[in-house]
Design an enzyme around this catalytic site. Structure first.
Site, short mmCIF file in Angstrom:
data_model
loop_
_atom_site.label_atom_id
_atom_site.label_comp_id
_atom_site.label_asym_id
_atom_site.label_seq_id
_atom_site.Cartn_x
_atom_site.Cartn_y
_atom_site.Cartn_z
N ARG A 198 0.82 -1.21 0.00
CA ARG A 198 0.00 0.00 0.00
C ARG A 198 0.85 1.26 0.00
O ARG A 198 0.53 2.24 -0.68
CB ARG A 198 -0.95 -0.02 1.20
CG ARG A 198 -2.01 -1.11 1.09
CD ARG A 198 -3.06 -0.99 2.15
NE ARG A 198 -4.09 -2.00 1.98
CZ ARG A 198 -5.19 -2.09 2.74
NH1 ARG A 198 -5.37 -1.22 3.72
NH2 ARG A 198 -6.08 -3.03 2.52
N ASP A 248 -14.67 8.99 10.73
CA ASP A 248 -13.65 8.02 10.34
C ASP A 248 -12.31 8.74 10.39
O ASP A 248 -12.25 9.98 10.32
CB ASP A 248 -13.91 7.48 8.93
CG ASP A 248 -13.24 6.12 8.70
OD1 ASP A 248 -13.95 5.10 8.74
OD2 ASP A 248 -12.01 6.09 8.51
#
Length: 284
Positions: free
Chosen positions: A48, A155
């Site tokens: 990632r 979030d």
């Protein structure tokens, strides 16, 4: 700083993720977000982050670590990269049925005069959970007139918050919903948006999206919540972080408020909660 300088000599300036550099990222991610990455996550983290390095034109993961450490904006981008956001509408549907059929009738009785309901989706990801909550509330209430209904959706990832705020999804995301629910709460895309659906504005208006880090020492809330959803998040935390988050949830829940956890998560001791349904707990 001296320790970091002496340690850096051991690190090869390559894009491969050595154990030493992985340890640096582990510590940074834990101290920043409370997420404890196990050694099994090394390959996932590397893949990632390398995509981010390519975009920035950085050759070394250690060089990227040094940049992230000194750049708060890039730190947010890194957290965006590592966040896992597997979700869908009405995931673990028994929770939404319990909210609609058990909790809401109780709240409607308790709040018949005030007519204010506050619910928090504490890890909202791309928005499917808070929109599912809002639909369940609408279905339970029927007539929304006179009610002040607010769903806070938070979030740590700005990337997923952007997707959530748009309220646009592939039509496949609602293919398992009853057709009458889809018609009431979504608009079908046309022209270049064929194959997509959009959440109707009245449903979006019930939800406020905000960035929030659950590791923060204080949460910026003035009013308490009747219900908190925090599902499939605790599995990424160690015991200290779990205790911190649970104590904060207890503080910010109204008396007899409800906390929803994920199907693979359990409460640690009592923590001021008692179980009332499948991974649903009531404040005591």
């Amino acid at each position: 700083m001296e320790a970091l300088k002496s340690f850096s000599a051991k690190i090869e300036p390559e894009s491969s993720l050595s154990d030493e550099v992985f340890g640096l990222f582990q510590n940074l991610i834990y101290t920043t977000a409370g997420i404890r990455l196990s050694s099994q996550k090394k390959g996932l983290l590397s893949s990632r982050l390398l995509r981010r390095l390519k975009k920035l034109g950085i050759d070394s993961l250690y060089e990227y670590y040094r940049r992230v450490k000194d750049d708060s904006d890039e730190l947010v981008e890194m957290l965006n990269c590592i966040s896992t956001n597997t979700t869908h509408f009405f995931r673990e549907n028994h929770h939404f049925e319990y909210l609609k059929n058990k909790i809401m009738p109780e709240l409607l009785t308790i709040k018949s005069s005030g007519k204010t309901i506050r619910i928090w989706s504490a890890r909202c990801s791309t928005g499917e959970e808070p929109y599912s909550i809002a639909i369940a509330l609408c279905e339970a209430l029927g007539d929304m007139r006179g009610w002040d209904i607010n769903v806070l959706a938070t979030d740590i990832s700005t990337k997923v918050l952007g997707a959530a705020q748009s309220g646009i999804y592939e039509y496949e995301a609602v293919s398992d919903m009853p057709e009458d629910i889809v018609r009431r709460y979504f608009l079908r895309g046309a022209g270049e948006n064929i194959g997509k659906i959009k959440v109707r504005d009245f449903l979006k208006d019930m939800i406020r999206f905000r960035r929030l880090n659950l590791k923060d020492g204080a949460y910026p809330f003035k009013r308490k919540f009747d219900v908190i959803f925090c599902r499939n998040v605790m599995i990424y935390f160690d015991e200290d972080m779990k205790q911190h988050v649970l104590s904060m949830f207890h503080r910010h829940l109204s008396d007899s408020g409800h906390l929803f956890l994920g199907h693979s998560e359990t409460m640690l001791g009592s923590n001021g909660f008692k179980p009332v349904f499948i991974t649903v707990y009531k404040k005591i």
